[in-house]
Design a protein around this motif. Structure first.
Motif, short mmCIF file in Angstrom:
data_model
loop_
_atom_site.label_atom_id
_atom_site.label_comp_id
_atom_site.label_asym_id
_atom_site.label_seq_id
_atom_site.Cartn_x
_atom_site.Cartn_y
_atom_site.Cartn_z
N GLY A 67 -24.22 -37.21 10.07
CA GLY A 67 -24.66 -35.82 9.97
C GLY A 67 -25.57 -35.58 8.78
N LEU A 68 -25.22 -36.14 7.63
CA LEU A 68 -26.06 -35.96 6.44
C LEU A 68 -27.38 -36.70 6.60
N SER A 69 -27.33 -37.87 7.21
CA SER A 69 -28.56 -38.64 7.44
C SER A 69 -29.46 -37.90 8.44
N PRO A 104 -28.94 -22.92 16.17
CA PRO A 104 -28.53 -22.96 17.58
C PRO A 104 -28.88 -24.29 18.25
N ALA A 105 -30.06 -24.84 17.93
CA ALA A 105 -30.46 -26.11 18.54
C ALA A 105 -29.56 -27.26 18.11
N MET A 106 -29.19 -27.28 16.85
CA MET A 106 -28.33 -28.38 16.37
C MET A 106 -26.94 -28.30 17.00
N LEU A 107 -26.44 -27.09 17.15
CA LEU A 107 -25.14 -26.93 17.81
C LEU A 107 -25.23 -27.33 19.28
N ARG A 284 -30.37 -40.92 14.23
CA ARG A 284 -29.27 -40.94 13.25
C ARG A 284 -27.92 -40.63 13.92
N VAL A 285 -27.95 -39.74 14.89
CA VAL A 285 -26.70 -39.37 15.55
C VAL A 285 -26.26 -40.46 16.52
N LEU A 286 -27.21 -41.14 17.12
CA LEU A 286 -26.87 -42.24 18.03
C LEU A 286 -26.14 -43.36 17.29
N ALA A 287 -26.27 -43.39 15.96
CA ALA A 287 -25.61 -44.44 15.17
C ALA A 287 -24.14 -44.12 14.90
N ALA A 288 -23.65 -42.98 15.40
CA ALA A 288 -22.25 -42.61 15.14
C ALA A 288 -21.29 -43.58 15.80
N ILE A 300 -22.09 -30.87 11.53
CA ILE A 300 -22.05 -31.01 10.07
C ILE A 300 -23.46 -30.78 9.51
N GLY A 301 -24.44 -31.38 10.17
CA GLY A 301 -25.83 -31.18 9.74
C GLY A 301 -26.20 -29.71 9.77
N ALA A 302 -25.75 -28.99 10.81
CA ALA A 302 -26.07 -27.56 10.93
C ALA A 302 -25.45 -26.76 9.79
N GLY A 303 -24.21 -27.13 9.43
CA GLY A 303 -23.56 -26.43 8.31
C GLY A 303 -24.37 -26.55 7.03
N PHE A 304 -24.86 -27.75 6.75
CA PHE A 304 -25.66 -27.96 5.54
C PHE A 304 -27.06 -27.37 5.69
N LYS A 305 -27.61 -27.46 6.89
CA LYS A 305 -28.95 -26.91 7.11
C LYS A 305 -28.97 -25.42 6.80
#
Lengths: 574, 72
Positions: A67-69, A104-107, A284-288, A300-305
């Protein structure tokens, strides 16, 4: 949101002197940063032996790291400086690019689209198009993405070198070569694993380097109310602190944009296109490590964004409140020897940060640049190796061969980026054209992927022709306005629309063209058998349930929390 | 990351923040003893000292918490 949509140009004439001077402790901090990122690259080389290791970081990332990446790959230095400048110029309206233009897009990516990307086990977004629509759609998407990615990387590299020249007085060639060689080494050695490790590191440094400006700035202005009062005193009659109140007409706000452009163009098409289909971030998300982590990572990315405006937009607003004399446009700054909007972030850094803290702030800018560039070259290496080289040139090589190709591609991508940077240095107008080119592909690709994932009747021919028609229509609309500026009133619905508004509406129209053509062609051609759509399309894919998980471990729960916070922020700053 | 032997990214971050904290707090303390000729705005807050202290605390926590030996 990509910086490509922001007309950040520092011009070709540098101010006579640098903005800040570094002390030895600042230089030590910057040197330590370079040593650390290179050290991480050398350390991780031993862990990247297979294709999955190099191109997908072994698919072992936790939700937090992915998420941070995911966010850091987008949080480039030009993003920081460009949007701080936009905040000085347009006020809090610039925050739309972080909130409605991203959240909205990230969610949606996390909750709706990620299961299909992840379950299909694709290496890339073009790879998904291959599985869903066949080779032509993949080839079109891969070639355009590969070319645009390295070109954009070169433009960002040139712009960053120019920033370093203006802010620190560094030689432009020194900045280009040192930063790009560093990125080439650590990504070439450790692949996506190394890029992700460094992006998380860079994310932390960006926050710690930039947050202090906002904290001390709010102390100086006496908090938010003091900040608003000072802005009103400095700019009587202007409204710089409301998100939506001034968007009822094209002429009521400094951006020259109507709320429909923000909601439909930015909030829907451009934002969803970028965050859900641009492989630079999706990789980055495909690496999860598992599906739940892959769904949580964008949340998580959306929260920080959502919080990034506090280190990017707020410094711009603080600049409106405390900087005297006022900042001006680039052309006027060059003519008068004054400071331009684009310098607001380094000016605020120099205002509050003494030795040590200044080095940390500059390191944050360098880290931002390198995370963006690493994102570009690692995505380019993957798309080139898997979607062009393996698909079209050499299908039957060993895994080790493709890893070697990926390493060389990383170096090649950096070299092409450097070449582009030098080309832009000679012909500045290229920047406008390439930035426009990049935006041509975002909106139609979103239409293609969305229909592909949600509509099983969508046929391979429909997917390909829709993507092609959407892209060509976008190019056509751009050329029409270039040749005949009167056309702006048709494309952007108003002759008063500015560049950003034109981007929004052009994206919307090209998305509509893509969707209409995709639907029409699909209805006239034969779809894929349902058996071939398993793992790719809604209704044909069994997505693992989460009912057995406690509430706090469910991605949907956290998506609701972020969505509520997003609505709250828009209401507070209405 | 669950790969055996792989050092956590948070350890690297901790080490760097610890080093940065020492350098920044040190520079802040030096500025306290020997004030600069051209102080920054609100220099009386001595941001370097407390921000450096914060970095030291964060860095120490992550360095110890994610130290390679503990991870094993």
């Amino acid at each position: 949101m990509p910086t490509v949509l922001l007309a950040l140009s520092l011009g070709d004439a540098a101010p006579p002197s640098r903005l800040v001077a570094l002390s030895p402790v600042d230089v030590a901090i910057i040197a330590l940063y370079f040593a650390m990122v290179l050290g991480i690259g050398f350390y991780l080389k031993r862990y990247t032996k297979t294709g999955d290791d190099f191109f997908l970081a072994g698919r072992e990332m936790t939700a937090w790291v992915a998420g941070l990446s995911f966010l850091a790959a987008n949080l480039g230095a030009l993003e920081l400086m460009g949007w701080a400048a936009a905040a000085y110029q347009y006020g809090i309206l610039a925050a739309h690019w972080y909130w409605i233009g991203a959240i909205p897009a990230m969610l949606f990516l996390g909750i709706v689209m990620m299961p299909f990307y992840y379950i299909s086990k694709t290496h890339s977004v073009p790879g998904y198009l291959k599985l869903r629509f066949g080779e032509p759609a993949r080839a079109l998407s891969a070639v355009t993405f590969g070319v645009m990615t390295v070109l954009m990387s070169g433009i960002n590299m040139y712009s960053m070198a120019l920033v370093m020249k203006v802010v620190l007085g560094w030689d432009i060639h020194f900045s280009i070569w040192v930063s790009s060689i560093t990125v080439a080494i650590y990504v070439g050695l450790g692949g996506l694993l190394s890029a992700i490790f460094n992006e998380v590191l860079q994310f932390v440094l960006i926050w710690l380097g930039a947050l202090l400006i906002s904290i001390i700035g709010l102390v100086e202005t006496g908090g938010w109310s003091g900040l608003v009062a000072r802005i009103h005193a400095n700019f009587p009659g202007g409204d710089y602190t409301h998100l939506w109140r001034t968007m009822g007409s094209f002429t009521g706000n400094p951006m020259g944009i109507h709320w429909t452009g923000i909601v439909l163009g930015l909030g829907w098409v451009i934002s969803f296109g970028y965050w859900t289909t641009d492989f630079l971030v999706v990789q980055r998300v495909l690496a999860a490590k598992d599906l739940r982590s892959a769904k949580m990572a964008p949340i998580i990315g959306a929260g920080f964004k959502m919080m990034v405006p506090f280190i990017v937009i707020l410094p711009g607003l603080l600049g409106l409140a405390v900087l005297h004399p006022k900042l001006v446009g680039e052309a006027q700054a060059v003519a008068t020897g004054g400071h331009s909007y684009n310098e607001v972030l380094p000016l605020m850094l120099a205002r509050y940060c003494g030795p040590g803290l200044l080095g940390l702030g500059i390191t944050a800018l360098i880290a931002g640049f390198m995370s963006g560039m690493a994102g570009n070259v690692s995505a380019f290496a993957t798309v080139w190796t898997y979607d062009i080289y393996k698909a079209l040139i050499r299908r039957d090589a060993t895994d080790a061969h493709y890893v070697t190709m990926g390493r060389w591609c990383t170096i090649l991508g950096v070299l092409v980026s450097i070449g582009t940077a030098y080309l832009v240095m000679q012909f500045l107008s290229i920047m406008d054209y390439v930035q426009a080119l990049f935006s041509f592909f975002i909106a139609p690709l979103f239409g293609t992927v969305l229909l592909g994932m949600l509509w099983k009747r969508c046929s391979p021919a429909g997917g390909f022709w829709g993507l092609l028609a959407g892209t060509l229509s976008s190019i056509g609309m751009w050329a029409w306005v270039k040749l005949d500026p009167v056309a702006l009133k048709y494309i952007a619905l108003s002759p008063n629309a500015r560049d950003m508004a034109e981007n929004m509406y052009r994206a919307l129209w090209s998305w509509i063209v893509c969707v209409v053509v995709t639907v029409a062609v699909s209805l006239m051609t034969r779809p894929k058998p349902v058996a071939e759509l398993t793992g790719l399309v809604y209704g044909c894919t069994e997505v693992p349930g989460e009912a057995h998980l406690p509430l706090y471990q469910r991605p949907a729960f956290w998506a609701v929390i972020v969505a509520v916070a997003f609505v709250g922020l828009n209401v507070i700053f209405w | 990351m669950h790969r055996p032997g792989l050092i956590s990214i948070w350890f690297f971050i901790g080490v760097l923040l610890l080093a940065y904290g020492v350098l920044i707090a040190g520079a802040g303390l030096y500025g306290l003893v020997s004030p600069p000729a051209r102080p920054v705005v609100l220099g009386n807050l001595h941001a370097g000292i407390w921000w450096g202290g914060l970095l030291i605390a964060l860095g120490a926590f992550y360095t110890v918490r994610f130290a390679p030996r503990r991870q094993k």
